[in-house]
Write an enzyme that holds these catalytic residues in place. Structure first.
Site, PDB file in Angstrom:
ATOM      1  N   PHE A 233      -4.912   4.383  14.153  1.00  0.00           N
ATOM      2  CA  PHE A 233      -5.069   5.280  13.036  1.00  0.00           C
ATOM      3  C   PHE A 233      -6.550   4.838  12.242  1.00  0.00           C
ATOM      4  O   PHE A 233      -6.653   3.594  12.185  1.00  0.00           O
ATOM      5  CB  PHE A 233      -4.149   5.471  12.281  1.00  0.00           C
ATOM      6  CG  PHE A 233      -2.913   6.470  12.652  1.00  0.00           C
ATOM      7  CD1 PHE A 233      -2.427   5.972  13.841  1.00  0.00           C
ATOM      8  CD2 PHE A 233      -2.896   7.785  12.372  1.00  0.00           C
ATOM      9  CE1 PHE A 233      -1.384   6.832  14.540  1.00  0.00           C
ATOM     10  CE2 PHE A 233      -2.060   8.521  13.072  1.00  0.00           C
ATOM     11  CZ  PHE A 233      -1.103   8.144  13.921  1.00  0.00           C
TER      12      PHE A 233
ATOM     13  N   LYS B  93       8.269 -18.034  -9.423  1.00  0.00           N
ATOM     14  CA  LYS B  93       7.710 -16.901 -10.349  1.00  0.00           C
ATOM     15  C   LYS B  93       6.358 -17.228 -11.052  1.00  0.00           C
ATOM     16  O   LYS B  93       6.651 -18.149 -11.682  1.00  0.00           O
ATOM     17  CB  LYS B  93       8.602 -16.121 -10.816  1.00  0.00           C
ATOM     18  CG  LYS B  93       8.272 -14.764 -11.447  1.00  0.00           C
ATOM     19  CD  LYS B  93       9.686 -14.152 -12.235  1.00  0.00           C
ATOM     20  CE  LYS B  93       8.817 -12.904 -13.146  1.00  0.00           C
ATOM     21  NZ  LYS B  93       9.300 -12.805 -14.289  1.00  0.00           N
TER      22      LYS B  93
ATOM     23  N   ILE C  69      -3.964  -6.903  14.415  1.00  0.00           N
ATOM     24  CA  ILE C  69      -2.842  -6.442  15.409  1.00  0.00           C
ATOM     25  C   ILE C  69      -3.373  -5.697  16.436  1.00  0.00           C
ATOM     26  O   ILE C  69      -3.178  -6.000  17.772  1.00  0.00           O
ATOM     27  CB  ILE C  69      -1.511  -6.067  14.745  1.00  0.00           C
ATOM     28  CG1 ILE C  69      -1.059  -6.821  13.697  1.00  0.00           C
ATOM     29  CG2 ILE C  69      -0.283  -5.638  15.851  1.00  0.00           C
ATOM     30  CD1 ILE C  69       0.031  -6.647  12.874  1.00  0.00           C
TER      31      ILE C  69
ATOM     32  N   LYS D 154     -14.711   2.583  14.547  1.00  0.00           N
ATOM     33  CA  LYS D 154     -13.540   1.837  14.348  1.00  0.00           C
ATOM     34  C   LYS D 154     -12.839   1.447  15.815  1.00  0.00           C
ATOM     35  O   LYS D 154     -12.204   0.738  16.146  1.00  0.00           O
ATOM     36  CB  LYS D 154     -12.603   2.140  13.266  1.00  0.00           C
ATOM     37  CG  LYS D 154     -11.481   1.167  12.665  1.00  0.00           C
ATOM     38  CD  LYS D 154     -10.705   1.880  11.492  1.00  0.00           C
ATOM     39  CE  LYS D 154     -11.127   1.779  10.157  1.00  0.00           C
ATOM     40  NZ  LYS D 154     -10.582   2.246   9.065  1.00  0.00           N
TER      41      LYS D 154
ATOM     42  N   ALA E 261       1.091   1.913  11.620  1.00  0.00           N
ATOM     43  CA  ALA E 261       1.396   0.961  10.396  1.00  0.00           C
ATOM     44  C   ALA E 261      -0.006   0.689   9.473  1.00  0.00           C
ATOM     45  O   ALA E 261      -1.096   0.462  10.188  1.00  0.00           O
ATOM     46  CB  ALA E 261       1.662  -0.407  10.598  1.00  0.00           C
TER      47      ALA E 261
ATOM     48  N   ASN F 257       0.877  -1.310  -0.160  1.00  0.00           N
ATOM     49  CA  ASN F 257       0.052  -0.099   0.023  1.00  0.00           C
ATOM     50  C   ASN F 257       0.921   1.315   0.033  1.00  0.00           C
ATOM     51  O   ASN F 257       2.182   1.244  -0.063  1.00  0.00           O
ATOM     52  CB  ASN F 257      -0.847   0.097   1.120  1.00  0.00           C
ATOM     53  CG  ASN F 257      -0.293  -0.141   2.520  1.00  0.00           C
ATOM     54  OD1 ASN F 257       0.517   0.798   3.064  1.00  0.00           O
ATOM     55  ND2 ASN F 257      -0.345  -1.248   3.087  1.00  0.00           N
TER      56      ASN F 257
ATOM     57  N   ASP G 219      -4.918  -5.929   5.354  1.00  0.00           N
ATOM     58  CA  ASP G 219      -6.167  -6.885   5.939  1.00  0.00           C
ATOM     59  C   ASP G 219      -6.058  -8.048   5.335  1.00  0.00           C
ATOM     60  O   ASP G 219      -6.576  -9.071   6.011  1.00  0.00           O
ATOM     61  CB  ASP G 219      -7.265  -6.078   5.586  1.00  0.00           C
ATOM     62  CG  ASP G 219      -7.340  -4.678   6.352  1.00  0.00           C
ATOM     63  OD1 ASP G 219      -6.982  -4.453   7.333  1.00  0.00           O
ATOM     64  OD2 ASP G 219      -7.804  -3.715   5.626  1.00  0.00           O
TER      65      ASP G 219
ATOM     66  N   GLY H 173      -0.472   2.044  16.835  1.00  0.00           N
ATOM     67  CA  GLY H 173      -0.585   1.295  15.847  1.00  0.00           C
ATOM     68  C   GLY H 173      -0.648   2.482  14.502  1.00  0.00           C
ATOM     69  O   GLY H 173      -1.601   2.689  14.000  1.00  0.00           O
TER      70      GLY H 173
HETATM   71  N1  CTP Z   1      -4.628  -2.188  12.044  1.00  0.00           N
HETATM   72  C1  CTP Z   1      -3.972  -3.507  12.723  1.00  0.00           C
HETATM   73  N2  CTP Z   1      -3.914  -4.712  12.126  1.00  0.00           N
HETATM   74  C2  CTP Z   1      -4.630  -4.922  10.996  1.00  0.00           C
HETATM   75  C3  CTP Z   1      -5.161  -3.844  10.405  1.00  0.00           C
HETATM   76  C4  CTP Z   1      -5.138  -2.617  10.851  1.00  0.00           C
HETATM   77  O1  CTP Z   1      -3.193  -3.391  13.590  1.00  0.00           O
HETATM   78  N3  CTP Z   1      -4.651  -6.195  10.539  1.00  0.00           N
HETATM   79  C5  CTP Z   1      -4.411  -1.090  12.758  1.00  0.00           C
HETATM   80  C6  CTP Z   1      -3.684  -0.253  11.880  1.00  0.00           C
HETATM   81  O2  CTP Z   1      -2.359   0.032  12.135  1.00  0.00           O
HETATM   82  C7  CTP Z   1      -4.480   1.150  12.168  1.00  0.00           C
HETATM   83  C8  CTP Z   1      -5.936   0.702  12.565  1.00  0.00           C
HETATM   84  O3  CTP Z   1      -5.816  -0.658  12.823  1.00  0.00           O
HETATM   85  O4  CTP Z   1      -4.111   1.763  13.560  1.00  0.00           O
HETATM   86  C9  CTP Z   1      -6.800   1.027  11.377  1.00  0.00           C
HETATM   87  O5  CTP Z   1      -6.642   0.245  10.220  1.00  0.00           O
HETATM   88  P1  CTP Z   1      -7.631   0.511   8.848  1.00  0.00           P
HETATM   89  O6  CTP Z   1      -6.845  -0.398   7.856  1.00  0.00           O
HETATM   90  O7  CTP Z   1      -8.064   1.807   8.731  1.00  0.00           O
HETATM   91  O8  CTP Z   1      -8.886  -0.336   9.587  1.00  0.00           O
HETATM   92  P2  CTP Z   1      -9.446  -1.500   9.090  1.00  0.00           P
HETATM   93  O9  CTP Z   1      -9.874  -2.272  10.304  1.00  0.00           O
HETATM   94  O10 CTP Z   1      -8.868  -2.135   7.927  1.00  0.00           O
HETATM   95  O11 CTP Z   1     -11.148  -0.898   8.346  1.00  0.00           O
HETATM   96  P3  CTP Z   1     -11.389  -0.779   6.739  1.00  0.00           P
HETATM   97  O12 CTP Z   1     -12.467  -1.519   6.792  1.00  0.00           O
HETATM   98  O13 CTP Z   1     -11.418   0.831   6.781  1.00  0.00           O
HETATM   99  O14 CTP Z   1     -10.018  -1.252   5.956  1.00  0.00           O
END
Ligand code: CTP
Length: 404
Positions: free
Chosen positions: A324, A290, A308, A338, A276, A212, A280, A274
């Site tokens: 975040f 490859k 996480i 969230k 990062a 990303n 997902d 968090g």
């Molecule tokens: N985060 C995390 N572990 C994951 C995904 C996200 O710890 N597997 C944490 C990020 O570091 C951030 C927060 O969760 O602090 C929000 O992540 P975001 O990707 O915006 O949230 P999602 O739960 O993925 O929601 P969305 O449906 O908007 O993707």
């Protein structure tokens, strides 16, 4: 040592053998210019890179290189030198030097001084990236940290050997700044903090991955600010060429699973941030070879990654959790949901898309917590880091008043 008296410190600068030895000249120069008294001790190998005469000229004092030098010992002997120092800084600290220190050896003047001194010891590691990543070096690093040695760097970036990776010595100006501002003296002293930063990479095959746009800037700025305010910081970072902030312990990871494992291995923390952009999803079965194109369409099966931050928020005892949210619409509503869903204490929400938020040096944030909110107008990420941590300290203070 407090930051206030830092400008007239007595600093022993140790120089071990590595190409970065020449950068220690700049460090010594900076410390002297700031009003410190500096004595330099070099290992035998360091003298192959820079002559003792150079450091003598810069520090204004003879340079010590050997333990068993009758003439030098009749001046300030090694025990007196160890007592004289208010701080020991070794820059560069080679893999060999770290190994000898970790083993508690005293086979030359510098390692002997490190055993004999009561002053805090700080290392600025510098070595080839493979040597840095080697389990032996990592074990020595962990052991030295456990014993209270502080690490300055290493940085990531291009190396003298022509490779790119983590292992470069932190720039001497940054080391000098860290020494002069004096860690451990700020309003977050005594706290253990963990910060995640950057994006993760989820492999598709040996040469491709899902990633990303996260640059890691926000997380690195937060780690720098938390360290500057005196906390002990572990920064768990996805691939990034950003420099390791002064005084921060950095763990490099690639995938979400590695990030999760790195965080699970940290037993206690008071604050978790968090920042990062964790993927997902991961590819269910990354190809071992490859993937070859054959003109047909290709589907990748994706499996959800563990969340996480939600896992950290369920820990017992639980750290204060700051997360975040990157949203393209209905910012406050989505962010509040969230925060609740993941059990965060505070969420920093920002609008993304159309050049906003990701991979930019600035941003605007909406901070939401149980009893309040704060709008942070567009500013540099370093400035936002300060405001986020000010808000965190305010929330902690308010909650301790409320519970009295
Ligand atoms: N985060 C995390 N572990 C994951 C995904 C996200 O710890 N597997 C944490 C990020 O570091 C951030 C927060 O969760 O602090 C929000 O992540 P975001 O990707 O915006 O949230 P999602 O739960 O993925 O929601 P969305 O449906 O908007 O993707």
């Amino acid at each position: 040592m407090s930051g206030s008296s830092s400008n007239n410190q007595r600093i022993l600068v140790g120089v071990s053998g590595g190409i970065a030895a020449y950068k220690a000249i700049v460090l010594v120069r900076r410390m002297i210019d700031a009003g410190c008294e500096v004595r330099v001790v070099m290992t035998e190998a360091a003298t192959r890179f820079v002559t003792p005469l150079t450091f003598q000229a810069v520090s204004g004092h003879p340079v010590r290189t050997t333990l068993l030098d009758a003439e030098a010992e009749s001046g300030m002997d090694h025990i007196a030198l160890a007592r004289w120092a208010q701080r020991v800084v070794i820059a560069p600290a080679s893999a060999d030097l770290m190994a000898r220190l970790a083993a508690g050896m005293a086979d030359d003047l510098l390692t002997t001084l490190c055993l004999a001194t009561e002053a805090p010891v700080q290392l600025a590691p510098a070595m080839n990236r493979q040597m840095w990543a080697h389990p032996a070096t990592q074990a020595n690093y962990a052991r030295l940290l456990e014993r209270g040695v502080t690490m300055l760097g290493p940085d990531a970036g291009s190396q003298a050997c022509g490779e790119t990776g983590t292992g470069r010595m932190m720039e001497p100006e940054a080391i000098a700044d860290a020494l002069l501002t004096g860690e451990g003296a700020g309003d977050m002293a005594g706290l253990e903090a963990v910060v995640t930063a950057g994006g993760t990479r989820e492999p598709i095959d040996p040469v491709r991955f899902l990633a990303n746009r996260s640059s890691g800037r926000m997380g690195f700025a937060l780690a720098a600010e938390v360290a500057r305010r005196g906390a002990r910081v572990t920064l768990v970072a996805g691939p990034s060429t950003l420099a390791t902030p002064a005084g921060v312990r950095r763990v490099d990871v690639e995938t979400a699973a590695q990030m999760q494992a790195a965080i699970e291995s940290i037993e206690s923390m008071d604050l978790f941030i968090g920042a990062a952009a964790v993927a997902d999803y991961r590819v269910a079965r990354p190809a071992e070879q490859k993937l070859k194109k054959n003109g047909a369409s290709l589907s990748l099966e994706l499996l959800p990654n563990p969340d996480i931050i939600a896992t950290v928020a369920q820990r017992g005892p639980r750290p204060f959790v700051i997360g975040f949210a990157a949203e393209t619409e209905r910012l406050a509503e989505h962010a509040a949901a969230k925060r609740q869903a993941k059990g965060m204490d505070m969420i920093c929400a920002n609008e993304v898309g159309a050049g906003r938020g990701f991979d930019t040096p600035d941003n605007a944030l909406l901070l939401l917590w149980q009893d309040g909110e704060r709008v942070l107008p567009r500013a540099a990420k370093t400035q936002l880091a300060t405001q986020i941590l000010d808000t965190y300290l305010q929330i902690k203070q308010d909650s301790s008043h409320a519970s009295r």
